[in-house]
Design an enzyme around this catalytic site. Structure first.
Site, mmCIF file in Angstrom:
data_model
loop_
_atom_site.group_PDB
_atom_site.id
_atom_site.type_symbol
_atom_site.label_atom_id
_atom_site.label_comp_id
_atom_site.label_asym_id
_atom_site.label_seq_id
_atom_site.Cartn_x
_atom_site.Cartn_y
_atom_site.Cartn_z
ATOM 1 N N CYS A 27 19.542 -15.126 -14.246
ATOM 2 C CA CYS A 27 18.639 -15.376 -15.361
ATOM 3 C C CYS A 27 18.693 -16.850 -15.737
ATOM 4 O O CYS A 27 19.676 -17.538 -15.456
ATOM 5 C CB CYS A 27 19.057 -14.551 -16.570
ATOM 6 N N TYR A 58 16.941 -3.061 -6.738
ATOM 7 C CA TYR A 58 18.002 -3.523 -7.626
ATOM 8 C C TYR A 58 18.642 -2.337 -8.350
ATOM 9 O O TYR A 58 17.986 -1.671 -9.149
ATOM 10 C CB TYR A 58 17.380 -4.519 -8.602
ATOM 11 N N HIS A 100 24.350 -3.701 -12.557
ATOM 12 C CA HIS A 100 24.474 -4.119 -13.961
ATOM 13 C C HIS A 100 24.080 -3.034 -14.956
ATOM 14 O O HIS A 100 23.979 -3.307 -16.150
ATOM 15 C CB HIS A 100 23.616 -5.379 -14.239
ATOM 16 N N ASP A 118 30.636 -8.851 -14.221
ATOM 17 C CA ASP A 118 30.144 -9.588 -13.060
ATOM 18 C C ASP A 118 30.258 -11.097 -13.302
ATOM 19 O O ASP A 118 30.722 -11.844 -12.435
ATOM 20 C CB ASP A 118 28.677 -9.197 -12.819
#
Ligand code: ADP
Ligand code: SF4
Length: 690
Positions: free
Chosen positions: A28, A170, A173, A266
């Site tokens: 991000c 994906y 997370h 992470d």
């Protein structure tokens, strides 16, 4: 560098070939769909710097996956293709591959902008938005599932149209539908998408198959999977269900991108996790697939990278933060300049702006996020406009960065500091528990300055205004820093704490002096830490004091200890650590008064007062800028004895190390330029009105 040759081997990923093993995983950045030109410039510089694969951040595939207010990528329809094409063009220009992380965020999207109904494996409170949004998802119907599959497929086709080489499915997370479907915590469906693991894997399998079918001949298809949620048996574990999931899908994707979940695990800070910290969790994946595997672990050392490849843990070295701190990291290794890598310090200031929907920035790399709007490049800087010599007073992050960048521009620079060791606050703060990696801010700058003939360093040189003028300086940058206020004044009350002058009351600077001297001057047992600063210092001192055997109470006007560290993903870890060390946290109170052996707290909610016993009090409030030198020099600028005088960093306005580095860099870039104070100092992206 023969030793590092293995890092420069090409790696086949399905129909594509990555030119080397350096892989910028999705991250991000707050640029996203709102600032596509800025995004393209930032990603392009990474490709120029040798990252063989450069990926997007999460890219929403449909308005039911609306991540607003966060600014991520967006590929809702054909109109979003040209913006993303800017990025793929910038990446391809340097021969690298571009990857796109297609995302349907399911219960992580509150859809606050689109106002569409959030969807998830079942009806439950959404996790996205502010985190506690008063809204639930709709349990996905079979029709919803078919819709999401079609949207993902359409997005994959558009991604190919936009020029992407690698298309992600994906499932990491906890942020996306495929992972939420995998999770027993969120998926209690009774249809063929729930129950057994084979059923819970079904949706991810279908998404992969759909994507391969749609674009698999032209694009590589990657899976990003969280192989451990660090939740024990409650979650996916690397030696439990993750092994089965990878086993079930082993050869289906062209690439496995594996990590731990959630984001705070992470992207753990260096305070809480060392380089390569994910290896114990991800190492198993390569034994179950012949497809290439990429993973992360804040790798900045080429030796660690080579080791991860040689030990068979990874095929591609994934990096987000190391590529942010040094977009030219691979190139430096290839050209035998590994000692010049600007190593990430693991502070997560880059992460902190994402939840604020602001452009990314970095403590180590002041050009990050400024590539397009200011035209800054991390490795190039405009040659000097004049032959002026510059004196920089203060060798903290602001002064060091100003001296380094001015030296790069070709100026002769004298940098002086009162202390015998350079580095200012960083030299001292790096002694706090877990902050050793922060010293890289100083080490890298001293290393670079050491290569510049024109920059001379004078430690142990306290400077007065007369000293500066007598030394013949005509252009002066003052970077004299700040000291913690002795009176505890902070933003909560705006006034001094009564009794701050009593015995046993100290500031962070006093404790840092002790650390530097290798002594410990606090003799009493009970210590009150009053934190009205809210970043790391209060919590760090509470930790330090507890480790020195004191009984510590942290009191703060904020609702949480180290409140602002929520943005750096550390708050829960900090509070858990404080609890483990026996530190008591008393939130939502101000210090009303300090007495001889007690303090009186006052609730910010209802004014209720309480007394706590104390031997010592540490006041962590505002800092006082050290401006004496600047103030004393100002008349010399007015009467022409100086040509320029600039105050930078904490002496100008106390803040983060990142603020100080940026201020020093900006001062160097602007030196000798006519800066119009009425003009906006950077470009902005504007879109045609409909
Ligand atoms: P910043 O974060 O803005 O770089 P720091 O507090 O880290 O600020 O560093 C400021 C440095 O300036 C300290 O190392 C301090 O010793 C030095 N300093 C302050 N006043 C003077 C002075 N008058 N002469 C020389 N050095 C000074
Ligand atoms: Fe690393 Fe900190 Fe820069 Fe992020 S902000 S890349 S953690 S140095």
């Amino acid at each position: 560098m023969a030793d590092y040759d293995v890092l420069f081997e090409p790696v086949r990923i399905g129909p594509k070939v990555a030119p080397n093993r350096f892989y910028q995983v999705p991250h991000c950045n707050g640029l996203g769909h709102l600032r596509p030109a800025a995004l393209a410039a930032m990603r392009g510089i990474k490709a120029e710097g040798g990252w063989g694969v450069v990926c997007t951040e999460e890219v929403e595939i449909h308005p039911t996956s609306d991540l607003s207010p966060y600014v991520e990528g967006r590929l809702w329809d054909d109109a979003d293709v040209p913006g993303l094409r800017l990025m793929t063009d910038a990446v391809h220009e340097h021969g690298s591959l571009a990857g796109i992380e297609l995302t349907h965020a399911g219960l992580d999207s509150a859809n606050d902008y689109s106002r569409l109904t959030p969807i998830g494996p079942r009806s439950e409170g959404v996790l996205g938005g502010g985190g506690y949004e008063p809204r639930q998802t709709r349990a996905m119907t079979k029709r919803d599932i078919a819709d999401v599959r079609r949207w993902h497929r359409n997005a994959a086709v558009r991604a190919r149209e936009a020029g992407f080489d690698i298309v992600y499915c994906y499932a990491a997370h906890g942020l996306t539908l495929p992972m939420q479907m995998l999770s027993r915590r969120h998926n209690d469906r009774t249809d063929d998408y729930g129950g057994s693991l084979v059923n819970r894997v079904r949706f991810l399998r279908e998404i992969i198959e759909d994507t391969k079918d749609a674009v698999g001949d032209d694009c590589a298809v990657a899976v990003r999977l969280a192989v451990d949620e660090l939740l024990g048996p409650e979650g996916i574990t690397h030696d439990g269900e993750a092994t089965e999931i990878v086993g079930l899908l082993a050869e289906l994707p062209d690439l496995w991108d594996v990590n731990v979940s959630g984001w705070s695990n992470d992207s753990a800070t260096s305070r809480f996790a060392p380089e390569g910290h994910q290896e114990p969790y991800i190492a198993f994946v390569k034994s179950l697939t012949t497809k290439p595997v990429v993973g992360v672990g804040r790798y900045t050392s080429p030796d660690s990278m080579v080791s991860a490849v040689r030990r068979g843990v990874l095929d591609l070295i994934g990096a987000a933060r190391p590529s942010i701190a040094d977009p030219h990291l691979p190139r430096k290794i290839r050209e035998g300049r590994a000692d010049r890598i600007r190593e990430c310090i693991g502070c997560n200031i880059c992460v902190a702006t994402d939840p604020k929907s602001l452009p990314i920035r970095c403590t180590q790399n002041p050009t990050m996020g400024e590539e397009w709007r200011r035209g800054w490049h991390p490795e190039r800087i405009e040659v000097r406009r004049s032959t002026a010599d510059v004196m920089v007073v203060g060798g903290g992050p602001a002064g060091l960065e100003a001296a380094r960048a001015l030296g790069e521009r070709g100026h002769r620079v004298r940098l002086l500091d009162a202390r015998s060791r350079l580095g200012g606050r960083v030299d001292r703060e790096a002694l706090l528990p877990g902050l050793a990696a922060w010293r890289r801010v100083v080490d890298w700058r001293l290393g670079e300055i050491g290569r510049l003939d024109g920059v001379e360093l004078y430690p142990a040189s306290a400077m007065s205004a007369d000293d500066v003028l007598q030394a013949g300086a005509r252009d002066v940058v003052v970077a004299t820093g700040a000291l913690w206020r002795r009176d505890g004044r902070g933003r909560a009350t705006g006034r001094s704490v009564d009794g701050y002058g009593l015995d046993g009351v100290c500031t962070p600077d006093d404790l840092l002096d002790d650390l530097v001297a290798g002594t410990w001057s606090l003799t009493g047992e009970r210590v009150i830490v009053y934190d009205d600063d809210h970043y790391v210092m209060g919590g760090l001192l509470a930790e330090l004091l507890a480790r020195h055997g004191h009984q510590v109470v942290l009191v703060t006007p904020a609702p949480l200890a180290s409140y602002w560290t929520q943005y750096t993903l550390e708050q829960e870890l900090i509070e858990a650590r404080l609890r483990a060390l026996g530190v008591r946290v008393v939130p939502r109170v101000v210090l009303a008064r300090i007495g001889i052996d007690t303090v009186v707290t006052e609730s910010v909610l209802d004014g209720e007062r309480a007394e706590l016993a104390r031997d010592h009090v540490v006041l962590v409030g505002d800092r006082a800028p050290v401006t004496t030198l600047y103030d004393d020099l100002t008349p010399a600028l007015t009467d022409g004895r100086l040509d320029s005088l600039r105050l930078v960093g904490d002496a100008d306005a106390p803040g983060l190390i990142a603020h100080a580095v940026f201020a020093g860099h900006l001062a160097a870039r602007e030196f000798g330029a006519d800066v119009d104070p009425d003009a906006v100092p950077f470009r902005r992206e504007r879109f045609a009105l409909p």
